[in-house]
Motif scaffolding. Structure first.
Motif, mmCIF file in Angstrom:
data_model
loop_
_atom_site.group_PDB
_atom_site.id
_atom_site.type_symbol
_atom_site.label_atom_id
_atom_site.label_comp_id
_atom_site.label_asym_id
_atom_site.label_seq_id
_atom_site.Cartn_x
_atom_site.Cartn_y
_atom_site.Cartn_z
ATOM 1 N N TRP A 188 4.471 -8.306 1.522
ATOM 2 C CA TRP A 188 5.647 -7.881 0.926
ATOM 3 C C TRP A 188 7.087 -8.214 1.450
ATOM 4 N N GLY A 189 7.779 -9.079 1.118
ATOM 5 C CA GLY A 189 9.005 -9.222 1.908
ATOM 6 C C GLY A 189 8.851 -9.850 2.950
ATOM 7 N N GLY A 190 7.980 -10.830 3.426
ATOM 8 C CA GLY A 190 7.792 -11.115 4.702
ATOM 9 C C GLY A 190 7.081 -10.663 5.535
ATOM 10 N N ARG A 191 6.458 -9.439 5.250
ATOM 11 C CA ARG A 191 5.823 -8.412 6.239
ATOM 12 C C ARG A 191 4.152 -8.498 5.481
ATOM 13 N N TRP A 192 3.198 -8.163 6.444
ATOM 14 C CA TRP A 192 2.011 -7.667 6.011
ATOM 15 C C TRP A 192 1.772 -6.399 5.978
ATOM 16 N N TYR A 193 1.098 -5.941 5.034
ATOM 17 C CA TYR A 193 0.746 -4.431 4.829
ATOM 18 C C TYR A 193 -0.871 -4.130 4.419
ATOM 19 N N LEU A 194 -1.268 -3.038 4.944
ATOM 20 C CA LEU A 194 -2.619 -2.552 4.390
ATOM 21 C C LEU A 194 -2.382 -1.381 3.680
ATOM 22 N N VAL A 195 -3.144 -1.558 2.350
ATOM 23 C CA VAL A 195 -3.175 -0.373 1.353
ATOM 24 C C VAL A 195 -4.451 0.253 1.688
ATOM 25 N N ALA A 196 -4.278 1.572 1.926
ATOM 26 C CA ALA A 196 -5.568 2.106 2.245
ATOM 27 C C ALA A 196 -5.517 3.760 1.959
ATOM 28 N N TRP A 197 -6.745 4.429 1.738
ATOM 29 C CA TRP A 197 -6.956 5.725 1.399
ATOM 30 C C TRP A 197 -7.034 6.688 2.818
ATOM 31 N N ASP A 198 -6.062 7.225 3.466
ATOM 32 C CA ASP A 198 -6.254 7.845 4.581
ATOM 33 C C ASP A 198 -7.168 9.129 4.638
ATOM 34 N N LEU A 199 -8.160 9.127 5.078
ATOM 35 C CA LEU A 199 -9.291 10.151 5.235
ATOM 36 C C LEU A 199 -8.954 11.344 5.741
ATOM 37 N N ASP A 200 -8.002 11.381 6.595
ATOM 38 C CA ASP A 200 -7.527 12.748 7.152
ATOM 39 C C ASP A 200 -6.625 13.145 6.374
#
Length: 338
Positions: A188-200
């Motif tokens: 997105w917009g030249g950057r890499w992202y991880l979309v995740a469900w945060d368990l904590d």
């Protein structure tokens, strides 16, 4: 080219085109006997191609993955597409820029002259988005680790520190690793992202990949949660606009401009423009804030009628006062304007 060699290349091209090939169909396509197909398959195996045979009424062959990458065949369109993709890979931010250049040189070197001319006449200049700070680069090994965890639906542990060494907060205190269920690896917009469900935190989170240091091994497998909005594009749009996962702007207003719809639509990326007459149109537009929305609409050199909501009218009044003070200051104490 000897007939056998040409036939081997044709056989390899067919095996790459689909997963399973019945032996009889291969023989028909190559205009040879099934026995000749078996011999040619054995020759390709000797050259390192992992071809397996499957049994059944339509028993045949498939080209499987091996321990090494054997030579590949591409048709003309595939070769051109690959060359173009390699040219624009320099702005991917995935740490593969040098490898992409070397791969492009390798592909171009073996291309027929007719394809090389097509590539040379279609030079793509990949221009990075202007930025005050250079976009961060992500180690390709990190991307591979994140992608593998997404694909396997395995819990991922990693250190994540925006401005500190991995695993250390701004006060130098050791922080525990994040534990997430990774769902999507996106750009997105030249950057890499991880979309995740945060368990904590028991909520959805978006992490910049350049700030992630994965830990091994990964955790147990999980059943994916349903992403808000149903698709990752809408979810990310909402997160970056500050409106949760809805994909809509937090502030949205409606105005009428004394301008043709065609003159306005070319400058509103995701606004809705409705023609009301030859020199009049309705504009529905969103923004991060009401002041920002009013400023965006104000760039159109035309009279503005605010339809709603009241917050947008208040934002225009706020900007009007600010601009009046600025104009008064310039006339009273600023340099003369030429």
């Amino acid at each position: 080219m000897p007939k056998t060699s040409a036939r081997l290349l044709s056989l390899l091209s067919l095996l790459q085109a689909r997963r399973d090939w019945p032996g009889a169909l291969l023989a028909e396509r190559l205009d040879v006997s099934p026995r000749t197909v078996r011999r040619d398959v054995d020759r390709l195996r000797e050259l390192g191609y992992p071809i397996t045979a499957f049994k059944g009424p339509d028993g045949g062959y498939r080209l499987d993955a091996g321990t090494e990458l054997p030579p590949l065949l591409f048709d003309d369109e595939q070769a051109v597409a690959l060359a173009i993709a390699l040219q624009i890979a320099t702005t991917a931010g995935a740490g593969i820029e040098e490898a992409a250049v070397r791969a492009l040189n390798t592909v171009r070197q073996v291309m027929p002259a007719r394809l090389r001319r097509r590539i040379d006449t279609l030079q793509v200049t990949a221009v990075e988005r202007p930025s005050i700070r250079p976009e961060p680069q992500v180690d390709s090994r990190v991307l591979m680790a994140l992608s593998a965890a997404v694909h396997a639906c395995e819990v991922l542990r990693f250190d994540y520190a925006p401005a500190s060494p991995p695993g250390v907060d701004d006060n130098g205190v050791r922080t525990p690793p994040r534990r997430v269920q990774p769902h999507h690896l996106v750009t997105w917009g030249g950057r890499w992202y991880l979309v995740a469900w945060d368990l904590d935190r028991e909520d959805w989170r978006t992490f910049r990949a350049d700030r992630i240091t994965p830990r091994t091994p990964t955790g147990p497998r999980f059943s994916p949660h349903e992403l808000p909005g149903g698709e990752v594009a809408a979810f990310l749009a909402g997160r970056f606009r500050g409106s949760g996962g809805s994909g809509d702007w937090p502030c949205r207003g409606e105005v009428i401009l004394d301008l043709p719809a065609a003159a306005v639509s070319g400058y509103t990326r995701d606004g809705v423009v409705e023609e009301l007459g030859p020199d009049r149109c309705r504009l529905v537009l969103g923004s991060w804030s009401w002041t920002g929305l009013a400023a965006t609409i104000g760039r159109f050199d035309a009279d503005i009628e605010v339809v709603g909501p009241a917050e947008l009218k208040q934002a225009f009044a706020h900007l009007a006062g600010r601009y009046t003070r600025a104009a008064t200051d310039v006339r009273g104490s600023g340099p003369a304007l030429m």
